[in-house]
Motif scaffolding. Structure first.
Motif, PDB file in Angstrom:
ATOM      1  N   ALA A 192       0.263   5.601  -4.895  1.00 44.42           N
ATOM      2  CA  ALA A 192       1.163   5.328  -3.778  1.00 44.42           C
ATOM      3  C   ALA A 192       1.701   3.902  -3.853  1.00 44.42           C
ATOM      4  O   ALA A 192       2.880   3.646  -3.568  1.00 44.42           O
ATOM      5  CB  ALA A 192       0.447   5.556  -2.453  1.00 44.42           C
ATOM      6  N   SER A 193       0.842   2.964  -4.232  1.00 48.23           N
ATOM      7  CA  SER A 193       1.296   1.570  -4.345  1.00 48.23           C
ATOM      8  C   SER A 193       2.348   1.434  -5.439  1.00 48.23           C
ATOM      9  O   SER A 193       3.324   0.693  -5.287  1.00 48.23           O
ATOM     10  CB  SER A 193       0.113   0.640  -4.610  1.00 48.23           C
ATOM     11  OG  SER A 193      -0.371   0.722  -5.946  1.00 48.23           O
ATOM     12  N   THR A 209      -2.090 -12.624  -2.197  1.00 54.72           N
ATOM     13  CA  THR A 209      -2.217 -12.111  -0.827  1.00 54.72           C
ATOM     14  C   THR A 209      -2.075 -13.217   0.208  1.00 54.72           C
ATOM     15  O   THR A 209      -2.176 -12.957   1.404  1.00 54.72           O
ATOM     16  CB  THR A 209      -3.570 -11.400  -0.621  1.00 54.72           C
ATOM     17  OG1 THR A 209      -4.630 -12.368  -0.643  1.00 54.72           O
ATOM     18  CG2 THR A 209      -3.822 -10.356  -1.690  1.00 54.72           C
ATOM     19  N   ASP A 210      -1.812 -14.436  -0.235  1.00 55.42           N
ATOM     20  CA  ASP A 210      -1.753 -15.596   0.662  1.00 55.42           C
ATOM     21  C   ASP A 210      -0.394 -16.279   0.536  1.00 55.42           C
ATOM     22  O   ASP A 210      -0.047 -16.769  -0.537  1.00 55.42           O
ATOM     23  CB  ASP A 210      -2.877 -16.567   0.334  1.00 55.42           C
ATOM     24  CG  ASP A 210      -2.903 -17.757   1.268  1.00 55.42           C
ATOM     25  OD1 ASP A 210      -2.316 -18.797   0.903  1.00 55.42           O
ATOM     26  OD2 ASP A 210      -3.496 -17.658   2.358  1.00 55.42           O
ATOM     27  N   GLN A 241      -9.745  -0.701   3.111  1.00 53.39           N
ATOM     28  CA  GLN A 241      -9.716  -0.747   1.656  1.00 53.39           C
ATOM     29  C   GLN A 241      -8.299  -0.478   1.130  1.00 53.39           C
ATOM     30  O   GLN A 241      -7.827  -1.140   0.207  1.00 53.39           O
ATOM     31  CB  GLN A 241     -10.696   0.263   1.068  1.00 53.39           C
ATOM     32  CG  GLN A 241     -10.845   0.147  -0.449  1.00 53.39           C
ATOM     33  CD  GLN A 241     -11.873   1.110  -1.004  1.00 53.39           C
ATOM     34  OE1 GLN A 241     -11.895   2.295  -0.651  1.00 53.39           O
ATOM     35  NE2 GLN A 241     -12.741   0.615  -1.878  1.00 53.39           N
ATOM     36  N   ALA A 242      -7.635   0.496   1.737  1.00 55.43           N
ATOM     37  CA  ALA A 242      -6.261   0.798   1.332  1.00 55.43           C
ATOM     38  C   ALA A 242      -5.346  -0.399   1.584  1.00 55.43           C
ATOM     39  O   ALA A 242      -4.508  -0.750   0.744  1.00 55.43           O
ATOM     40  CB  ALA A 242      -5.750   2.020   2.090  1.00 55.43           C
ATOM     41  N   GLN A 243      -5.510  -1.041   2.723  1.00 58.99           N
ATOM     42  CA  GLN A 243      -4.678  -2.199   3.038  1.00 58.99           C
ATOM     43  C   GLN A 243      -4.924  -3.344   2.067  1.00 58.99           C
ATOM     44  O   GLN A 243      -3.983  -4.039   1.664  1.00 58.99           O
ATOM     45  CB  GLN A 243      -4.948  -2.660   4.474  1.00 58.99           C
ATOM     46  CG  GLN A 243      -4.380  -1.724   5.530  1.00 58.99           C
ATOM     47  CD  GLN A 243      -4.769  -2.118   6.943  1.00 58.99           C
ATOM     48  OE1 GLN A 243      -5.842  -2.696   7.173  1.00 58.99           O
ATOM     49  NE2 GLN A 243      -3.914  -1.813   7.907  1.00 58.99           N
ATOM     50  N   VAL A 298      -2.275  -6.606  -2.426  1.00 57.59           N
ATOM     51  CA  VAL A 298      -2.104  -7.152  -3.774  1.00 57.59           C
ATOM     52  C   VAL A 298      -0.957  -6.459  -4.500  1.00 57.59           C
ATOM     53  O   VAL A 298      -0.005  -7.095  -4.965  1.00 57.59           O
ATOM     54  CB  VAL A 298      -3.402  -7.012  -4.595  1.00 57.59           C
ATOM     55  CG1 VAL A 298      -3.180  -7.487  -6.034  1.00 57.59           C
ATOM     56  CG2 VAL A 298      -4.539  -7.790  -3.960  1.00 57.59           C
ATOM     57  N   ASN A 299      -1.028  -5.134  -4.592  1.00 61.01           N
ATOM     58  CA  ASN A 299      -0.124  -4.383  -5.466  1.00 61.01           C
ATOM     59  C   ASN A 299       1.312  -4.315  -4.965  1.00 61.01           C
ATOM     60  O   ASN A 299       2.236  -4.202  -5.762  1.00 61.01           O
ATOM     61  CB  ASN A 299      -0.636  -2.954  -5.652  1.00 61.01           C
ATOM     62  CG  ASN A 299      -1.940  -2.885  -6.417  1.00 61.01           C
ATOM     63  OD1 ASN A 299      -2.598  -3.888  -6.654  1.00 61.01           O
ATOM     64  ND2 ASN A 299      -2.345  -1.686  -6.794  1.00 61.01           N
ATOM     65  N   VAL A 300       1.488  -4.352  -3.659  1.00 59.48           N
ATOM     66  CA  VAL A 300       2.839  -4.239  -3.093  1.00 59.48           C
ATOM     67  C   VAL A 300       3.261  -5.532  -2.409  1.00 59.48           C
ATOM     68  O   VAL A 300       4.246  -6.162  -2.799  1.00 59.48           O
ATOM     69  CB  VAL A 300       2.925  -3.054  -2.105  1.00 59.48           C
ATOM     70  CG1 VAL A 300       4.353  -2.944  -1.535  1.00 59.48           C
ATOM     71  CG2 VAL A 300       2.536  -1.752  -2.785  1.00 59.48           C
TER      72      VAL A 300
END
Length: 273
Positions: free
Chosen positions: A148-149, A56-57, A97-99, A104-106
Motif C-alpha cells: 500500500a505504501s 520522519t522528522d 505500526q502501519a502509521q 517513513v515510506n510515504v
C-alpha cells in the motif's frame, strides 16, 4: 570533464544496499553525492559524504537540506530510497505500526521533496527519483501495508511530476523486484500474530526466502537509477531487473482473471476464486 561533475545529489537510506550502490554509481558518474541514514554511520565509501537524517522528522530533513545546499549552492538530484517493510497479514498490524511505516515510506518522501522543491524551482532544474517496487503495481499478500505504501508512492510521484514539469523539474519512479540486500532480514514482523494466518504466512516467508536467492544485485537497481537521473527526456517509471520487467508486462497485458490465478499459484495461496 564529466557533464555531471558540478551536480549535487542526495540519496536517502544510503548506508547499505540499493542506496549505497546508487550513491556509488552517481559518484562514478561525476555527481557530488551526499548520502543519508537515520543515525550517524561511518561512510562505506570515502567519496560519499554521509549525513544523519531522520526522514520522519521535519527539522531533521530541513537541517540536512540546509547543510547540502550550504556546502554546494545547489541540489540537482534527490533519490528517495529510505524505507522498510512489514511482514504479516494486513489485520495483524496495529494502526500505530502501519502509521510508523507510512511515516517513513510515504511521508518521508513527501518531507524531503517539499524541502528540495523551492531550491530546484529557483534553479529551474531538478530531478527526483523515488524508489518504488513492483509491489506498487501488484497485490502484496502478507505485505499488504508495504504494498500500500508503494502504491501511494506511485500515485504521488506521477501526479507530482505533472505539477512541477513546467518548472524544469521531473519526478521519476524506479521499480525493483526482490534485490539482494538486507531487506528480508530487516522486515518488521506484524505486532499481532493470528493463528488463522499461520500456514499461509509461513508459505509467504518461504517464498521470500527462495526469491532472495535469485534476486538482482543492488548494482542492477543503481544502474537504472542513474539512467532515470540523467535521461534528457525521462520515462515516468523504470523497472529494474528482468523479473520486475516481466511482472510489469504481465500486469499490463494479461487478463485480470488469468493474472490472479497465476499470481496465487506463485504466492503458494489456495486455488480458490
Amino acid at each position: 570533464m564529466n557533464q555531471t561533475s558540478s551536480k549535487t545529489a542526495i540519496v536517502t537510506g544510503a548506508s547499505s544496499g540499493i542506496g549505497l550502490e546508487t550513491a556509488r554509481a552517481l559518484r562514478a558518474a561525476g555527481y557530488r553525492v551526499f548520502g543519508t541514514s537515520r543515525k550517524p554511520v561511518p561512510a562505506a565509501d570515502a567519496a560519499i559524504r554521509m549525513l544523519a537524517c531522520d526522514v520522519t522528522d521535519d527539522a531533521s530533513v530541513a537541517a540536512m537540506i540546509e547543510t547540502v545546499f550550504g556546502e554546494t549552492g545547489r541540489i540537482d538530484l534527490l533519490v528517495n530510497n529510505a524505507g522498510f517493510g512489514i511482514s504479516g497479514a494486513a489485520e495483524e498490524s496495529s494502526i500505530a505500526q502501519a502509521q510508523a511505516m507510512f511515516d517513513v515510506n510515504v511521508f518521508g518522501i513527501i518531507r524531503t521533496i517539499r524541502a528540495v522543491l523551492p531550491i530546484m524551482r529557483a534553479q529551474e532544474n531538478g530531478r527526483i527519483v523515488n524508489i518504488s517496487s513492483v509491489m506498487g503495481l501488484i497485490p502484496a499478500p502478507y505485505m499488504a501495508l508495504y504494498g500500500a505504501s508503494k502504491h501511494a508512492v506511485e500515485g504521488y510521484s506521477e501526479s507530482l511530476d505533472h505539477e512541477v514539469r513546467g518548472q524544469g523539474i521531473r519526478v521519476v519512479l524506479v521499480e525493483p523486484a526482490f534485490t539482494r540486500t538486507a531487506f528480508d532480514r530487516n522486515l518488521v514482523r506484524s505486532d499481532t500474530q493470528l493463528d488463522v494466518y499461520d500456514l499461509e504466512r509461513a508459505g509467504r516467508d518461504h517464498f521470500i526466502s527462495a526469491a532472495m536467492k535469485t534476486a538482482d544485485a543492488p548494482e542492477v537497481v543503481a544502474t537504472v537509477v542513474l539512467t532515470a537521473a540523467t535521461a534528457a527526456a525521462p520515462k515516468r517509471r523504470y523497472t529494474a531487473g528482468s523479473k520486475a520487467r516481466q511482472i510489469s508486462l504481465l500486469r499490463r497485458f494479461v487478463p485480470a482473471g488469468a493474472f490472479d490465478k497465476s499470481f496465487r499459484k506463485e504466492m503458494h495461496l489456495p486455488a480458490v476464486p
